[in-house]
Design a protein around this motif. Structure first.
Motif, PDB file in Angstrom:
ATOM      1  N   UNK A 170      -6.805  14.312  -6.073  1.00 53.17           N
ATOM      2  CA  UNK A 170      -5.786  14.241  -7.120  1.00 53.17           C
ATOM      3  C   UNK A 170      -4.455  14.802  -6.641  1.00 53.17           C
ATOM      4  N   UNK A 171      -4.472  15.745  -5.712  1.00 55.12           N
ATOM      5  CA  UNK A 171      -3.220  16.200  -5.084  1.00 55.12           C
ATOM      6  C   UNK A 171      -2.464  15.015  -4.497  1.00 55.12           C
ATOM      7  N   UNK A 172      -3.190  14.147  -3.802  1.00 60.90           N
ATOM      8  CA  UNK A 172      -2.578  12.967  -3.193  1.00 60.90           C
ATOM      9  C   UNK A 172      -2.190  11.931  -4.252  1.00 60.90           C
ATOM     10  N   UNK A 173      -3.064  11.734  -5.220  1.00 63.55           N
ATOM     11  CA  UNK A 173      -2.808  10.735  -6.252  1.00 63.55           C
ATOM     12  C   UNK A 173      -1.557  11.066  -7.050  1.00 63.55           C
ATOM     13  N   UNK A 174      -1.379  12.332  -7.398  1.00 61.89           N
ATOM     14  CA  UNK A 174      -0.195  12.724  -8.161  1.00 61.89           C
ATOM     15  C   UNK A 174       1.081  12.572  -7.332  1.00 61.89           C
ATOM     16  N   UNK A 175       0.989  12.815  -6.026  1.00 57.98           N
ATOM     17  CA  UNK A 175       2.139  12.583  -5.155  1.00 57.98           C
ATOM     18  C   UNK A 175       2.536  11.117  -5.138  1.00 57.98           C
ATOM     19  N   UNK A 176       1.539  10.237  -5.061  1.00 61.36           N
ATOM     20  CA  UNK A 176       1.804   8.794  -5.074  1.00 61.36           C
ATOM     21  C   UNK A 176       2.371   8.357  -6.409  1.00 61.36           C
ATOM     22  N   UNK A 177       1.865   8.945  -7.485  1.00 59.77           N
ATOM     23  CA  UNK A 177       2.353   8.611  -8.817  1.00 59.77           C
ATOM     24  C   UNK A 177       3.838   8.975  -8.963  1.00 59.77           C
ATOM     25  N   UNK A 178       4.196  10.170  -8.480  1.00 60.75           N
ATOM     26  CA  UNK A 178       5.597  10.581  -8.547  1.00 60.75           C
ATOM     27  C   UNK A 178       6.489   9.637  -7.746  1.00 60.75           C
ATOM     28  N   UNK A 179       5.963   9.149  -6.629  1.00 57.64           N
ATOM     29  CA  UNK A 179       6.737   8.249  -5.781  1.00 57.64           C
ATOM     30  C   UNK A 179       6.752   6.811  -6.264  1.00 57.64           C
ATOM     31  N   UNK A 180       6.080   6.545  -7.385  1.00 59.51           N
ATOM     32  CA  UNK A 180       6.096   5.201  -7.955  1.00 59.51           C
ATOM     33  C   UNK A 180       5.350   4.170  -7.142  1.00 59.51           C
ATOM     34  N   UNK A 181       4.358   4.593  -6.375  1.00 56.81           N
ATOM     35  CA  UNK A 181       3.605   3.652  -5.554  1.00 56.81           C
ATOM     36  C   UNK A 181       2.653   2.823  -6.409  1.00 56.81           C
ATOM     37  N   UNK A 182       2.304   1.669  -5.900  1.00 56.24           N
ATOM     38  CA  UNK A 182       1.392   0.777  -6.604  1.00 56.24           C
ATOM     39  C   UNK A 182      -0.048   1.238  -6.501  1.00 56.24           C
ATOM     40  N   UNK A 183      -0.929   0.490  -7.177  1.00 59.05           N
ATOM     41  CA  UNK A 183      -2.343   0.861  -7.255  1.00 59.05           C
ATOM     42  C   UNK A 183      -2.986   0.945  -5.875  1.00 59.05           C
ATOM     43  N   UNK A 184      -2.670   0.008  -4.990  1.00 59.62           N
ATOM     44  CA  UNK A 184      -3.317  -0.039  -3.674  1.00 59.62           C
ATOM     45  C   UNK A 184      -3.011   1.231  -2.865  1.00 59.62           C
ATOM     46  N   UNK A 185      -1.732   1.573  -2.755  1.00 58.38           N
ATOM     47  CA  UNK A 185      -1.382   2.756  -1.968  1.00 58.38           C
ATOM     48  C   UNK A 185      -1.870   4.039  -2.640  1.00 58.38           C
ATOM     49  N   UNK A 186      -1.790   4.087  -3.960  1.00 53.15           N
ATOM     50  CA  UNK A 186      -2.286   5.266  -4.675  1.00 53.15           C
ATOM     51  C   UNK A 186      -3.774   5.466  -4.411  1.00 53.15           C
ATOM     52  N   UNK A 187      -4.527   4.353  -4.424  1.00 53.75           N
ATOM     53  CA  UNK A 187      -5.967   4.423  -4.179  1.00 53.75           C
ATOM     54  C   UNK A 187      -6.256   4.865  -2.744  1.00 53.75           C
ATOM     55  N   UNK A 188      -5.500   4.358  -1.791  1.00 45.54           N
ATOM     56  CA  UNK A 188      -5.700   4.744  -0.390  1.00 45.54           C
ATOM     57  C   UNK A 188      -5.408   6.230  -0.185  1.00 45.54           C
ATOM     58  N   UNK A 189      -4.329   6.709  -0.765  1.00 45.90           N
ATOM     59  CA  UNK A 189      -3.971   8.118  -0.600  1.00 45.90           C
ATOM     60  C   UNK A 189      -4.989   9.013  -1.308  1.00 45.90           C
ATOM     61  N   UNK A 190      -5.470   8.574  -2.471  1.00 47.44           N
ATOM     62  CA  UNK A 190      -6.507   9.343  -3.163  1.00 47.44           C
ATOM     63  C   UNK A 190      -7.786   9.406  -2.325  1.00 47.44           C
ATOM     64  N   UNK A 191      -8.141   8.290  -1.678  1.00 49.34           N
ATOM     65  CA  UNK A 191      -9.336   8.258  -0.818  1.00 49.34           C
ATOM     66  C   UNK A 191      -9.142   9.160   0.396  1.00 49.34           C
ATOM     67  N   UNK A 192      -7.929   9.174   0.939  1.00 50.09           N
ATOM     68  CA  UNK A 192      -7.618  10.110   2.029  1.00 50.09           C
ATOM     69  C   UNK A 192      -7.884  11.542   1.557  1.00 50.09           C
ATOM     70  N   UNK A 193      -7.379  11.895   0.381  1.00 55.08           N
ATOM     71  CA  UNK A 193      -7.575  13.244  -0.137  1.00 55.08           C
ATOM     72  C   UNK A 193      -9.032  13.569  -0.369  1.00 55.08           C
TER      73      UNK A 193
END
Length: 333
Positions: free
Chosen positions: A186-209
Protein backbone atom coordinates in the motif's frame (compact mmCIF):
# COMPACT_ATOMS: atom_id res chain seq x y z
CA UNK A 1 22.65 13.45 -7.28
CA UNK A 2 23.80 13.05 -10.85
CA UNK A 3 21.29 12.94 -13.72
CA UNK A 4 20.04 9.46 -14.52
CA UNK A 5 21.83 7.62 -17.32
CA UNK A 6 22.03 3.99 -18.33
CA UNK A 7 25.36 3.82 -16.51
CA UNK A 8 24.11 5.32 -13.24
CA UNK A 9 24.72 2.88 -10.40
CA UNK A 10 23.00 3.52 -7.06
CA UNK A 11 23.82 2.21 -3.62
CA UNK A 12 21.73 2.35 -0.45
CA UNK A 13 23.14 5.74 0.58
CA UNK A 14 22.17 7.17 -2.82
CA UNK A 15 18.62 5.86 -2.41
CA UNK A 16 18.09 7.59 0.91
CA UNK A 17 19.79 10.74 -0.37
CA UNK A 18 17.17 10.96 -3.12
CA UNK A 19 14.37 11.23 -0.56
CA UNK A 20 16.31 12.51 2.45
CA UNK A 21 14.66 15.92 2.63
CA UNK A 22 11.12 14.57 2.32
CA UNK A 23 11.86 11.73 4.73
CA UNK A 24 12.95 14.34 7.27
CA UNK A 25 9.65 16.15 6.69
CA UNK A 26 7.79 12.88 7.29
CA UNK A 27 9.65 12.52 10.58
CA UNK A 28 8.72 16.08 11.56
CA UNK A 29 5.08 15.41 10.69
CA UNK A 30 5.15 12.17 12.68
CA UNK A 31 6.44 14.08 15.73
CA UNK A 32 3.94 16.92 15.26
CA UNK A 33 1.00 14.54 15.04
CA UNK A 34 2.13 12.65 18.13
CA UNK A 35 2.49 15.88 20.08
CA UNK A 36 -1.06 16.88 19.16
CA UNK A 37 -2.49 14.31 21.53
CA UNK A 38 -3.01 14.51 25.28
CA UNK A 39 0.13 14.20 27.36
CA UNK A 40 0.14 10.40 27.93
CA UNK A 41 -0.09 9.83 24.18
CA UNK A 42 2.45 12.57 23.43
CA UNK A 43 4.88 11.04 25.94
CA UNK A 44 4.59 7.60 24.34
CA UNK A 45 4.90 9.08 20.83
CA UNK A 46 8.08 10.94 21.84
CA UNK A 47 9.49 7.75 23.33
CA UNK A 48 8.77 5.75 20.18
CA UNK A 49 10.18 8.44 17.89
CA UNK A 50 13.36 8.66 19.96
CA UNK A 51 13.74 4.89 19.63
CA UNK A 52 14.36 5.33 15.93
CA UNK A 53 13.44 2.88 13.24
CA UNK A 54 14.35 2.26 9.64
CA UNK A 55 11.38 4.24 8.23
CA UNK A 56 11.37 1.86 5.28
CA UNK A 57 7.66 2.21 4.65
CA UNK A 58 7.53 5.99 4.21
CA UNK A 59 10.78 5.76 2.23
CA UNK A 60 9.17 3.35 -0.24
CA UNK A 61 6.08 5.53 -0.43
CA UNK A 62 8.15 8.64 -1.21
CA UNK A 63 10.11 6.79 -3.89
CA UNK A 64 6.88 5.56 -5.47
CA UNK A 65 5.35 9.04 -5.46
CA UNK A 66 8.48 10.60 -6.99
CA UNK A 67 8.75 7.83 -9.57
CA UNK A 68 5.16 8.60 -10.56
CA UNK A 69 5.94 12.30 -10.88
CA UNK A 70 4.35 13.56 -7.68
CA UNK A 71 6.28 16.12 -5.58
CA UNK A 72 3.52 17.63 -3.42
CA UNK A 73 2.91 17.78 0.33
CA UNK A 74 0.42 14.91 0.28
CA UNK A 75 3.26 12.40 -0.10
CA UNK A 76 4.77 13.67 3.16
CA UNK A 77 1.37 13.58 4.89
CA UNK A 78 0.66 10.03 3.74
CA UNK A 79 4.20 9.00 4.64
CA UNK A 80 3.42 10.07 8.20
CA UNK A 81 0.09 8.23 8.03
CA UNK A 82 1.86 5.02 7.05
CA UNK A 83 4.42 5.38 9.84
CA UNK A 84 1.68 6.11 12.39
CA UNK A 85 -0.18 2.97 11.30
CA UNK A 86 3.03 0.93 11.48
CA UNK A 87 3.85 2.30 14.94
CA UNK A 88 0.35 1.53 16.21
CA UNK A 89 0.66 -2.06 15.00
CA UNK A 90 4.01 -2.44 16.80
CA UNK A 91 2.45 -1.25 20.06
CA UNK A 92 -0.45 -3.67 19.72
CA UNK A 93 1.85 -6.53 18.64
CA UNK A 94 4.00 -6.07 21.74
CA UNK A 95 0.91 -6.15 23.98
CA UNK A 96 -0.40 -9.32 22.32
CA UNK A 97 3.01 -11.00 22.46
CA UNK A 98 3.82 -9.85 25.99
CA UNK A 99 7.09 -8.42 24.63
CA UNK A 100 9.36 -6.52 26.99
CA UNK A 101 11.90 -5.11 24.52
CA UNK A 102 11.58 -3.15 21.28
CA UNK A 103 14.69 -1.82 19.49
CA UNK A 104 16.84 -2.43 22.54
CA UNK A 105 14.59 -0.49 24.93
CA UNK A 106 11.63 -1.33 27.12
CA UNK A 107 8.49 -1.87 25.04
CA UNK A 108 5.62 0.55 25.64
CA UNK A 109 3.58 -2.10 27.45
CA UNK A 110 6.52 -2.84 29.76
CA UNK A 111 6.96 0.86 30.54
CA UNK A 112 3.36 2.12 30.64
CA UNK A 113 1.33 -1.08 31.01
CA UNK A 114 -1.13 -2.74 28.66
CA UNK A 115 -4.09 -0.43 29.26
CA UNK A 116 -2.22 2.79 28.48
CA UNK A 117 -0.39 1.21 25.54
CA UNK A 118 -3.45 -0.21 23.80
CA UNK A 119 -5.23 3.13 24.05
CA UNK A 120 -2.15 4.96 22.74
CA UNK A 121 -2.03 2.54 19.81
CA UNK A 122 -5.72 3.14 19.13
CA UNK A 123 -5.13 6.91 19.23
CA UNK A 124 -2.29 6.67 16.72
CA UNK A 125 -4.53 4.66 14.38
CA UNK A 126 -7.28 7.27 14.63
CA UNK A 127 -4.82 10.12 14.14
CA UNK A 128 -3.55 8.44 10.98
CA UNK A 129 -7.09 8.30 9.60
CA UNK A 130 -7.69 11.91 10.65
CA UNK A 131 -4.72 13.02 8.52
CA UNK A 132 -5.84 10.82 5.62
CA UNK A 133 -9.36 12.22 5.80
CA UNK A 134 -7.96 15.72 5.20
CA UNK A 135 -6.87 14.53 1.73
CA UNK A 136 -10.56 14.42 0.73
CA UNK A 137 -9.98 11.26 -1.28
CA UNK A 138 -12.28 8.35 -0.49
CA UNK A 139 -10.04 5.92 -2.37
CA UNK A 140 -7.18 6.65 0.04
CA UNK A 141 -9.49 5.96 2.98
CA UNK A 142 -10.79 2.77 1.39
CA UNK A 143 -7.23 1.51 0.83
CA UNK A 144 -6.28 2.28 4.45
CA UNK A 145 -9.42 0.61 5.80
CA UNK A 146 -8.70 -2.59 3.83
CA UNK A 147 -5.10 -2.43 5.06
CA UNK A 148 -6.14 -2.17 8.71
CA UNK A 149 -8.66 -4.99 8.33
CA UNK A 150 -6.05 -7.24 6.69
CA UNK A 151 -3.49 -6.59 9.43
CA UNK A 152 -6.01 -7.27 12.21
CA UNK A 153 -7.04 -10.49 10.44
CA UNK A 154 -3.37 -11.46 10.38
CA UNK A 155 -3.09 -11.08 14.14
CA UNK A 156 -6.28 -13.10 14.67
CA UNK A 157 -5.11 -15.89 12.35
CA UNK A 158 -1.72 -15.96 14.06
CA UNK A 159 -3.39 -16.45 17.45
CA UNK A 160 -5.10 -19.58 16.12
CA UNK A 161 -1.73 -21.02 15.07
CA UNK A 162 0.24 -20.39 18.25
CA UNK A 163 1.99 -23.50 19.54
CA UNK A 164 1.26 -25.55 16.39
CA UNK A 165 3.89 -27.59 14.56
CA UNK A 166 1.77 -28.09 11.45
CA UNK A 167 2.11 -24.56 10.01
CA UNK A 168 2.77 -24.82 6.27
CA UNK A 169 4.95 -22.65 4.03
CA UNK A 170 1.81 -21.22 2.44
CA UNK A 171 0.33 -20.34 5.84
CA UNK A 172 3.57 -18.75 7.04
CA UNK A 173 3.77 -16.59 3.91
CA UNK A 174 0.10 -15.63 4.21
CA UNK A 175 0.78 -14.38 7.73
CA UNK A 176 3.81 -12.48 6.43
CA UNK A 177 1.57 -10.87 3.83
CA UNK A 178 -1.12 -9.87 6.32
CA UNK A 179 1.23 -8.61 9.03
CA UNK A 180 3.88 -6.90 6.90
CA UNK A 181 3.76 -7.13 3.12
CA UNK A 182 0.28 -5.63 2.72
CA UNK A 183 1.57 -2.38 4.25
CA UNK A 184 4.60 -2.34 1.93
CA UNK A 185 2.25 -2.88 -1.00
CA UNK A 186 0.00 0.00 0.00
CA UNK A 187 2.99 2.32 0.44
CA UNK A 188 3.63 1.85 -3.28
CA UNK A 189 -0.03 1.94 -4.26
CA UNK A 190 -0.63 5.27 -2.54
CA UNK A 191 2.44 6.74 -4.25
CA UNK A 192 1.06 5.67 -7.63
CA UNK A 193 -2.35 7.06 -6.74
CA UNK A 194 -0.86 10.46 -5.91
CA UNK A 195 0.99 10.42 -9.22
CA UNK A 196 -2.23 9.75 -11.12
CA UNK A 197 -1.00 6.50 -12.63
CA UNK A 198 -3.37 4.09 -14.32
CA UNK A 199 -4.53 0.72 -13.03
CA UNK A 200 -1.74 -1.25 -14.74
CA UNK A 201 1.16 0.71 -13.27
CA UNK A 202 -0.53 1.00 -9.87
CA UNK A 203 -0.97 -2.79 -9.82
CA UNK A 204 2.66 -3.39 -10.81
CA UNK A 205 3.99 -1.04 -8.14
CA UNK A 206 1.70 -2.59 -5.53
CA UNK A 207 2.99 -6.06 -6.51
CA UNK A 208 6.56 -4.76 -6.20
CA UNK A 209 5.74 -3.59 -2.67
CA UNK A 210 4.08 -6.87 -1.77
CA UNK A 211 7.09 -8.98 -2.80
CA UNK A 212 9.52 -6.54 -1.20
CA UNK A 213 7.52 -6.73 2.02
CA UNK A 214 7.47 -10.53 1.92
CA UNK A 215 11.25 -10.59 1.43
CA UNK A 216 11.61 -8.20 4.37
CA UNK A 217 9.52 -10.39 6.67
CA UNK A 218 11.21 -13.63 5.59
CA UNK A 219 14.61 -12.11 6.42
CA UNK A 220 13.18 -10.72 9.66
CA UNK A 221 12.01 -14.20 10.65
CA UNK A 222 15.44 -15.65 9.85
CA UNK A 223 17.26 -12.98 11.87
CA UNK A 224 15.25 -14.07 14.90
CA UNK A 225 17.34 -17.26 14.74
CA UNK A 226 20.74 -16.15 13.44
CA UNK A 227 21.30 -12.50 14.47
CA UNK A 228 22.82 -11.32 17.73
CA UNK A 229 20.49 -9.97 20.46
CA UNK A 230 22.46 -6.72 20.43
CA UNK A 231 21.77 -6.16 16.74
CA UNK A 232 18.15 -7.27 16.98
CA UNK A 233 17.39 -5.11 20.01
CA UNK A 234 15.52 -8.02 21.60
CA UNK A 235 16.24 -11.64 22.64
CA UNK A 236 16.81 -14.11 19.79
CA UNK A 237 14.02 -16.57 19.06
CA UNK A 238 11.40 -14.28 20.55
CA UNK A 239 8.90 -15.64 18.02
CA UNK A 240 9.39 -19.23 19.14
CA UNK A 241 9.12 -18.22 22.80
CA UNK A 242 5.77 -16.66 21.94
CA UNK A 243 4.60 -19.88 20.29
CA UNK A 244 5.08 -18.78 16.65
CA UNK A 245 6.42 -21.16 14.01
CA UNK A 246 7.81 -18.93 11.25
CA UNK A 247 9.16 -19.86 7.82
CA UNK A 248 12.75 -20.88 8.82
CA UNK A 249 11.32 -23.28 11.37
CA UNK A 250 8.71 -24.56 8.90
CA UNK A 251 11.59 -25.49 6.59
CA UNK A 252 13.63 -27.00 9.44
CA UNK A 253 10.69 -29.12 10.61
CA UNK A 254 10.23 -30.45 7.07
CA UNK A 255 13.83 -31.72 7.05
CA UNK A 256 14.40 -32.87 10.63
CA UNK A 257 13.49 -36.16 12.25
CA UNK A 258 11.34 -37.00 15.26
CA UNK A 259 14.01 -35.91 17.75
CA UNK A 260 14.22 -32.42 16.23
CA UNK A 261 10.44 -32.09 16.16
CA UNK A 262 10.23 -33.06 19.82
CA UNK A 263 12.69 -30.30 20.73
CA UNK A 264 10.62 -27.67 18.98
CA UNK A 265 7.44 -29.09 20.48
CA UNK A 266 8.90 -28.79 24.00
CA UNK A 267 9.88 -25.15 23.47
CA UNK A 268 6.38 -24.37 22.20
CA UNK A 269 4.77 -26.18 25.11
CA UNK A 270 7.03 -24.56 27.73
CA UNK A 271 6.95 -21.13 26.02
CA UNK A 272 10.64 -20.84 26.73
CA UNK A 273 13.98 -22.62 26.81
CA UNK A 274 13.85 -24.68 29.98
CA UNK A 275 14.49 -28.24 28.81
CA UNK A 276 15.85 -27.24 25.37
CA UNK A 277 18.63 -24.71 24.87
CA UNK A 278 18.38 -21.94 22.24
CA UNK A 279 21.59 -23.20 20.63
CA UNK A 280 19.89 -26.51 19.86
CA UNK A 281 17.16 -24.81 17.82
CA UNK A 282 19.67 -22.56 16.06
CA UNK A 283 21.66 -25.67 15.15
CA UNK A 284 18.48 -27.29 13.85
CA UNK A 285 17.81 -24.36 11.51
CA UNK A 286 21.40 -24.34 10.26
CA UNK A 287 22.02 -28.09 9.97
CA UNK A 288 18.79 -28.86 8.11
CA UNK A 289 19.61 -26.27 5.46
CA UNK A 290 16.65 -24.13 6.55
CA UNK A 291 18.80 -21.00 6.77
CA UNK A 292 19.96 -21.31 3.16
CA UNK A 293 16.47 -22.22 1.97
CA UNK A 294 15.00 -19.18 3.75
CA UNK A 295 17.60 -16.85 2.24
CA UNK A 296 16.89 -18.34 -1.19
CA UNK A 297 13.16 -17.74 -0.72
CA UNK A 298 13.80 -14.12 0.24
CA UNK A 299 16.07 -13.67 -2.79
CA UNK A 300 13.37 -15.14 -5.04
CA UNK A 301 10.79 -12.72 -3.64
CA UNK A 302 13.20 -9.79 -4.12
CA UNK A 303 13.72 -10.87 -7.74
CA UNK A 304 9.94 -11.04 -8.24
CA UNK A 305 9.69 -7.50 -6.87
CA UNK A 306 12.25 -6.19 -9.35
CA UNK A 307 10.56 -8.11 -12.18
CA UNK A 308 7.48 -5.94 -11.65
CA UNK A 309 9.56 -2.89 -12.58
CA UNK A 310 11.06 -4.25 -15.81
CA UNK A 311 8.41 -2.92 -18.19
CA UNK A 312 8.13 0.47 -16.48
CA UNK A 313 9.93 3.56 -17.85
CA UNK A 314 13.47 4.15 -16.64
CA UNK A 315 14.34 6.89 -14.14
CA UNK A 316 16.61 7.51 -11.18
CA UNK A 317 13.71 6.56 -8.91
CA UNK A 318 13.19 3.27 -10.71
CA UNK A 319 16.90 2.53 -10.14
CA UNK A 320 16.39 3.33 -6.45
CA UNK A 321 13.46 0.93 -6.25
CA UNK A 322 15.60 -1.76 -7.88
CA UNK A 323 18.24 -1.31 -5.15
CA UNK A 324 15.76 -1.43 -2.26
CA UNK A 325 15.17 -5.22 -2.16
CA UNK A 326 18.93 -5.84 -2.16
CA UNK A 327 19.25 -3.63 0.91
CA UNK A 328 16.59 -5.76 2.60
CA UNK A 329 18.37 -9.01 1.73
CA UNK A 330 21.68 -7.80 3.14
CA UNK A 331 20.45 -6.40 6.44
CA UNK A 332 21.53 -8.05 9.69
CA UNK A 333 19.12 -6.42 12.16
Amino acid sequence: MEPVTKQTQLNTADVFELIGHDLMRVEEEFIRQGESGIEPVAEIARYLQAGGGKRLRPALHLLAAKYCGYEGLSAVKLGAVLELVHTATLIHDDIIDGATLRRGRASTNRRWGNAMSVLAGDWLYMQAFHIALAEHNFRILDILLVLTQTMVEGELIQLTKLGRLDVTEEEALDLSYRKTACLFSICMQLGALLGGKGHKEETQLAAYGLNTGLAFQVIDDLLDFVASPQRLGKPVMSDLREGKVTLPLVYALQMTGARGRRKVERVLRERGFRSVQPEEIIALVKQTGAEERTRAKAASLAAQACHQLESLPDSIYKRALEVFPQFILSRDF
